[in-house]
Design an enzyme around this catalytic site. Structure first.
Site, short mmCIF file in Angstrom:
data_model
loop_
_atom_site.label_atom_id
_atom_site.label_comp_id
_atom_site.label_asym_id
_atom_site.label_seq_id
_atom_site.Cartn_x
_atom_site.Cartn_y
_atom_site.Cartn_z
N CYS E 34 -25.67 -21.22 15.16
CA CYS E 34 -26.27 -20.17 16.72
C CYS E 34 -26.77 -21.63 18.08
CB CYS E 34 -27.37 -19.63 16.37
SG CYS E 34 -28.36 -18.71 17.38
N ASP E 41 -23.85 -19.24 11.80
CA ASP E 41 -23.43 -17.99 11.69
C ASP E 41 -21.90 -18.20 11.14
OD1 ASP E 41 -24.98 -16.64 13.74
OD2 ASP E 41 -24.32 -17.57 15.56
N VAL E 56 2.49 -20.76 16.22
CA VAL E 56 1.25 -21.82 15.71
C VAL E 56 1.46 -21.70 14.13
CG1 VAL E 56 -0.29 -19.99 14.99
CG2 VAL E 56 -0.94 -21.86 15.76
N LEU E 58 0.37 -22.67 10.34
CA LEU E 58 -0.05 -21.90 9.90
C LEU E 58 -1.18 -22.83 9.75
CD1 LEU E 58 -1.69 -18.89 8.45
CD2 LEU E 58 -0.52 -19.87 6.79
N HIS E 75 -21.52 -16.05 20.86
CA HIS E 75 -20.33 -14.91 20.43
C HIS E 75 -19.30 -14.69 21.34
CE1 HIS E 75 -23.25 -14.52 17.15
NE2 HIS E 75 -23.52 -13.42 16.88
#
Lengths: 122, 122, 122, 122, 122, 122, 122, 122, 122, 122
Positions: E34, E41, E56, E58, E75
């Protein structure tokens, strides 16, 4: 009863060819090998399609999915291959395959591919 | 109370004919026989329809579904037959039947068929 | 606190009449009688509507649903009646009633009916 | 850390103003008072919005929801008020508030209201 | 096997470039800090995209998500950044990222952002 | 089929009297009246017992539970009464009744009472 | 109906004093204040007891739990206090209180305390 | 593969006779007839046992359960009969059968019976 | 509010020392590093204990669990260490720690360790 | 990373040998072959044990379970073999293996076997 895995998909005549309806299969018993590491991968394969002239026969579908057991296959490629193989045999109105793979590296992967048949001459 | 299975579907007059509404049934007590092996198959049958003049009577629906108990029936065919039989009796706005069959050969099968009524003269 | 069941539905002025919003109720405590056998039936009643000038008052809705306790009512008819009674009091933008009835004869029945209000002069 | 409930909603600049994206909050810790009886009501408040220039700050949202603790409020009115207060501060593309209230009189109530922003000059 | 977190996202050639299909990932192992308090978080990151030329890889996705472990991130901002970084590498038909963050201050937050690729010259 | 509610509980001879086994019933269709307010209460009644000479007949159990429909009954009292009535008819090894009542005043109540039969002369 | 919160717990005579049975309550509508920060805490309170001479009256239990709304209380202390207060009024065979508190600081806390009555002179 | 229902239960030698371990089966595909009305009943049959010298063979168990399809059977009696038949073939340390029958008359019934083998001479 | 992770566990005096009661915590926000690969591991930590003189303070517990973020730790070792550290501070009647780790190599691991305090001189 | 299946189970020294604690594994990725038909079977393997001097190493456990992929194995036998192999390597206080096999012939089978170590000289 003795059976062997097979890439051959059997079909039967659609019992209700004049109607546009849907058939769904869910098979939690799919396994193949990771082409990078040789280790087994596991998935649930979900198939949904709207038939034209042919329906896929359930036992041959089981043997077909079994046939990937010793095959190296990336998630994206194998889902598309199952779609291509079913479309080749069934020529359906539409067909969707979803490969829902168990966690690798903390990540859960789902690949979903869909074929829509060419319009039929009316 | 003594009853016997019956292919006859009873109906009653739609109590609210001026409104386009939906009725759904779910029956987890459907069983028929596999035409290949003679062994029992089990399914949940789900029905949803929008009535015109007639509604299907619940007890006759129960007896109708019971009547398949000793009948050989493929998944795709029996789902379409239930749809055809209900449409013949009800002439509905629309009607959908879903046959959700228990696992065979590691594969769970669901067949869903839908009828849409012809437009009515306005 | 002494109350009696009542077919009267009370309403209050919509606190936010300029906005098109939705109110939903779910009541698992509905019971009436089967008109064929006299035996009790049980249902969950779900209501959703978009108000115009009036909102239904919660306590009167409870008493209204209670008032069916000694009434014989078919599934299809009672669901439509609740819809008609609410529409008569509220004149809403739209209102939907779903009657979700417990299993009878191995079959679970859900009836869903919907009213859409006539366009208002702009 | 000492805090007091507040009707002030703080905001911060949208970190990605060029994109139309969605933010959702769920807060199961909402309580107010019934204006009829003075007794406490409890709800889960769900908010979803698509920001324009401003995003709501999480801690001020918590204090704002807390500020209703001693306020008498009908279900329909308080849900619309939360929507109005958030819209006044954020001027969002769209914003929806859902108040999901615990059972009163055997009935579970959910109110959902939505604001859509006026088109912006292009 | 020794690995380090990395902001580099590796890709591979789409094995079925002629088809419009979808790939989904769910990773419940995301953590960052945070920026206000420095405290950790936690989130589940969900990604879904329809590839053009590239998919993409993995393992590089795992290392990329790991790379946020010691990064301060709001966020709303971090969800949009993951979207931007994936779009830069993949140039997909479409791509959506959802950050589903654990409760802070009694509030559960989900941010969902979506990119739609520019039409390709036909 | 015409039936009326009845406080008479019918029984039949235990088909396997030499074995100590268990029978469970769950009935979500119980309603009675609150003795304080006259308003309806709703409950699920769960019964489990180990029979001696007699088993309770299912249809008479249904009519018995129906017979409380117009009876005022406190939660604690009615659960114990059902237990007493069943014990009087069955004289079981043991019998347990659980009344699981829907929310009143924000509180969900469950009452569970158990009878253990006196040892039989060996 | 106008009510106020109250620390008084009312009781009534056990309707079946000769039997050892259990009564359970679950109330998801409990809120108090954190003594450190003054901010509201929320919990579900679960109570189970085996009565001797007295049973707790449901409405007074609701008012009693409501009375903590403006009280500062630590999780461990308030759960034990509810237990002590109920034991003082009921003198039960046994009584258990569980306070199940919503997440604070990423941690979900449950406190469960139990009283067993002193043996009664036989 | 053509099979017929059979009351014969086949067994095979316990592969690990020196160890006290447990085998469980769950079969949701059981149907018989109600001896009162002739109508079909449906159940899930659950079996758990600790083998001595013999284990039950899975395919013969399937055919055995199938053999009840046209048999009239009360819930309590059929559950005990399945237990008796299995005990006769297996002579197990212990064996439990649970018949979990679908709702009839608004009541869900479960019968559970258990056999414990006589001590073996040591 | 600025905080740093800390191995110090704070405690406070048990508010009800004369009673044997239980406190449970569940924290889904635990992460440490794999000592073999350096990659992050994730777990839910569950703690339950019966206090003697001291209770653990919630905020210090959060900081304590946070302190493992940059520590290499095997599943079995870290679960036992948390148990040892809590026991050292609290000297409880009993204390149990469960570490529930996310999938690695297709395997989900849970470690549960329990301490029972030495009897106290009576 | 290249690995091959292996029947060798590696172990490491118990990091907390003085404490009686429990370790659980759940692996949904087990497959072997049916000795009767040669067709693949699928299971989830659950292991729980209380270590003495040694703990099983997670990666070697993965390779061990993989090694059954091309082996014919009855449900009862393979579950007991996994138990025997783990006991041979670990000499634990106790160890339990549960093999939870996907449906065959409409029947779901679970086998659970348990070893308890011989008392250690004190």
């Amino acid at each position: 009863m003795s059976t062997v895995p097979s890439r051959e998909l059997a079909s039967f005549a659609n019992p209700r060819p004049g109607r546009d309806y849907e058939i769904r299969f869910e098979c939690p018993e799919f396994t193949c090998l990771c082409p990078m590491t040789g280790q087994p991968d596991f998935a649930t394969i979900r198939i949904r399609y709207r038939p034209r002239a042919r329906c896929v026969e359930l036992k041959s579908l089981k043997l077909y999915l079994w046939s990937f057991r010793d095959t190296g296959a990336f998630h994206e490629a194998v889902t598309n291959q199952i779609l291509d193989d079913l479309v080749a045999v069934l020529d359906p109105e539409s067909l969707e395959v979803e490969g829902d793979f168990l966690v690798r590296g903390g990540i859960h992967t789902v690949v979903r591919a869909r074929h829509v048949g060419a319009p039929q001459p009316g």
